[in-house]
Design a protein around this motif. Structure first.
Motif, PDB file in Angstrom:
ATOM      1  N   LEU A  59      -6.346  12.010   6.645  1.00 46.91           N
ATOM      2  CA  LEU A  59      -5.245  11.303   7.280  1.00 46.91           C
ATOM      3  C   LEU A  59      -5.593   9.834   7.502  1.00 46.91           C
ATOM      4  O   LEU A  59      -4.774   8.945   7.250  1.00 46.91           O
ATOM      5  CB  LEU A  59      -4.879  11.972   8.606  1.00 46.91           C
ATOM      6  N   LEU A  60      -6.812   9.573   7.940  1.00 44.77           N
ATOM      7  CA  LEU A  60      -7.252   8.201   8.151  1.00 44.77           C
ATOM      8  C   LEU A  60      -7.275   7.430   6.834  1.00 44.77           C
ATOM      9  O   LEU A  60      -6.821   6.281   6.771  1.00 44.77           O
ATOM     10  CB  LEU A  60      -8.640   8.190   8.799  1.00 44.77           C
ATOM     11  N   ALA A  61      -7.770   8.050   5.771  1.00 46.76           N
ATOM     12  CA  ALA A  61      -7.789   7.404   4.457  1.00 46.76           C
ATOM     13  C   ALA A  61      -6.375   7.121   3.968  1.00 46.76           C
ATOM     14  O   ALA A  61      -6.099   6.064   3.395  1.00 46.76           O
ATOM     15  CB  ALA A  61      -8.543   8.273   3.457  1.00 46.76           C
ATOM     16  N   LEU A  62      -5.459   8.043   4.198  1.00 47.95           N
ATOM     17  CA  LEU A  62      -4.068   7.845   3.793  1.00 47.95           C
ATOM     18  C   LEU A  62      -3.428   6.695   4.561  1.00 47.95           C
ATOM     19  O   LEU A  62      -2.722   5.866   3.986  1.00 47.95           O
ATOM     20  CB  LEU A  62      -3.278   9.139   4.020  1.00 47.95           C
ATOM     21  N   LEU A  63      -3.690   6.623   5.846  1.00 43.10           N
ATOM     22  CA  LEU A  63      -3.139   5.532   6.658  1.00 43.10           C
ATOM     23  C   LEU A  63      -3.694   4.176   6.227  1.00 43.10           C
ATOM     24  O   LEU A  63      -2.957   3.192   6.148  1.00 43.10           O
ATOM     25  CB  LEU A  63      -3.415   5.783   8.135  1.00 43.10           C
ATOM     26  N   ILE A  64      -4.983   4.104   5.946  1.00 39.65           N
ATOM     27  CA  ILE A  64      -5.583   2.842   5.500  1.00 39.65           C
ATOM     28  C   ILE A  64      -5.003   2.435   4.151  1.00 39.65           C
ATOM     29  O   ILE A  64      -4.661   1.264   3.933  1.00 39.65           O
ATOM     30  CB  ILE A  64      -7.116   2.974   5.444  1.00 39.65           C
ATOM     31  N   ALA A  65      -4.865   3.384   3.226  1.00 40.45           N
ATOM     32  CA  ALA A  65      -4.293   3.085   1.914  1.00 40.45           C
ATOM     33  C   ALA A  65      -2.852   2.607   2.049  1.00 40.45           C
ATOM     34  O   ALA A  65      -2.427   1.655   1.384  1.00 40.45           O
ATOM     35  CB  ALA A  65      -4.376   4.306   1.013  1.00 40.45           C
ATOM     36  N   ALA A  66      -2.076   3.241   2.917  1.00 42.72           N
ATOM     37  CA  ALA A  66      -0.678   2.844   3.124  1.00 42.72           C
ATOM     38  C   ALA A  66      -0.594   1.437   3.697  1.00 42.72           C
ATOM     39  O   ALA A  66       0.253   0.647   3.298  1.00 42.72           O
ATOM     40  CB  ALA A  66       0.018   3.847   4.035  1.00 42.72           C
ATOM     41  N   MET A  67      -1.474   1.104   4.615  1.00 44.06           N
ATOM     42  CA  MET A  67      -1.466  -0.239   5.198  1.00 44.06           C
ATOM     43  C   MET A  67      -1.836  -1.296   4.171  1.00 44.06           C
ATOM     44  O   MET A  67      -1.249  -2.374   4.130  1.00 44.06           O
ATOM     45  CB  MET A  67      -2.415  -0.296   6.398  1.00 44.06           C
ATOM     46  N   LEU A  68      -2.795  -1.006   3.319  1.00 44.94           N
ATOM     47  CA  LEU A  68      -3.215  -1.977   2.313  1.00 44.94           C
ATOM     48  C   LEU A  68      -2.155  -2.171   1.234  1.00 44.94           C
ATOM     49  O   LEU A  68      -1.933  -3.288   0.767  1.00 44.94           O
ATOM     50  CB  LEU A  68      -4.536  -1.550   1.684  1.00 44.94           C
ATOM     51  N   LEU A  69      -1.509  -1.101   0.836  1.00 39.25           N
ATOM     52  CA  LEU A  69      -0.528  -1.190  -0.240  1.00 39.25           C
ATOM     53  C   LEU A  69       0.782  -1.822   0.201  1.00 39.25           C
ATOM     54  O   LEU A  69       1.423  -2.524  -0.581  1.00 39.25           O
ATOM     55  CB  LEU A  69      -0.262   0.202  -0.821  1.00 39.25           C
ATOM     56  N   CYS A  70       1.192  -1.608   1.420  1.00 39.37           N
ATOM     57  CA  CYS A  70       2.491  -2.123   1.845  1.00 39.37           C
ATOM     58  C   CYS A  70       2.407  -3.543   2.403  1.00 39.37           C
ATOM     59  O   CYS A  70       3.430  -4.192   2.558  1.00 39.37           O
ATOM     60  CB  CYS A  70       3.135  -1.198   2.865  1.00 39.37           C
ATOM     61  N   CYS A  71       1.253  -4.038   2.702  1.00 37.57           N
ATOM     62  CA  CYS A  71       1.135  -5.354   3.322  1.00 37.57           C
ATOM     63  C   CYS A  71       0.930  -6.479   2.310  1.00 37.57           C
ATOM     64  O   CYS A  71       1.108  -7.639   2.644  1.00 37.57           O
ATOM     65  CB  CYS A  71      -0.005  -5.364   4.330  1.00 37.57           C
ATOM     66  N   ILE A  72       0.537  -6.149   1.095  1.00 38.42           N
ATOM     67  CA  ILE A  72       0.294  -7.178   0.090  1.00 38.42           C
ATOM     68  C   ILE A  72       1.543  -7.304  -0.769  1.00 38.42           C
ATOM     69  O   ILE A  72       1.900  -6.393  -1.493  1.00 38.42           O
ATOM     70  CB  ILE A  72      -0.926  -6.829  -0.778  1.00 38.42           C
ATOM     71  N   ALA A  73       2.230  -8.446  -0.650  1.00 39.13           N
ATOM     72  CA  ALA A  73       3.424  -8.688  -1.453  1.00 39.13           C
ATOM     73  C   ALA A  73       3.386 -10.128  -1.938  1.00 39.13           C
ATOM     74  O   ALA A  73       3.316 -11.058  -1.134  1.00 39.13           O
ATOM     75  CB  ALA A  73       4.672  -8.434  -0.640  1.00 39.13           C
TER      76      ALA A  73
END
Length: 54
Positions: free
Chosen positions: A8-22
């Protein structure tokens, strides 16, 4: 339980990294409007060629 928490922690970190870079090209673009006269009443695609000194 610990494996599930780590997943769950890995999924949350991945989601934060992928959605914040635009990186997007936003803002107004140069444009021009042309009126073609003496043409039949149909849709046309026109290409304007020009030289730009940079």
């Amino acid at each position: 339980m610990k494996k599930r928490l780590c997943s769950l922690l890995a999924l949350l970190i991945a989601a934060m990294l992928l959605c914040c870079i635009a990186m997007a090209d936003t803002g107004p673009k140069p444009s021009a409007a042309f009126t073609l006269t003496g043409m039949p009443d149909e849709d046309y695609y026109v290409t304007m060629l020009s030289e730009i000194d940079q």
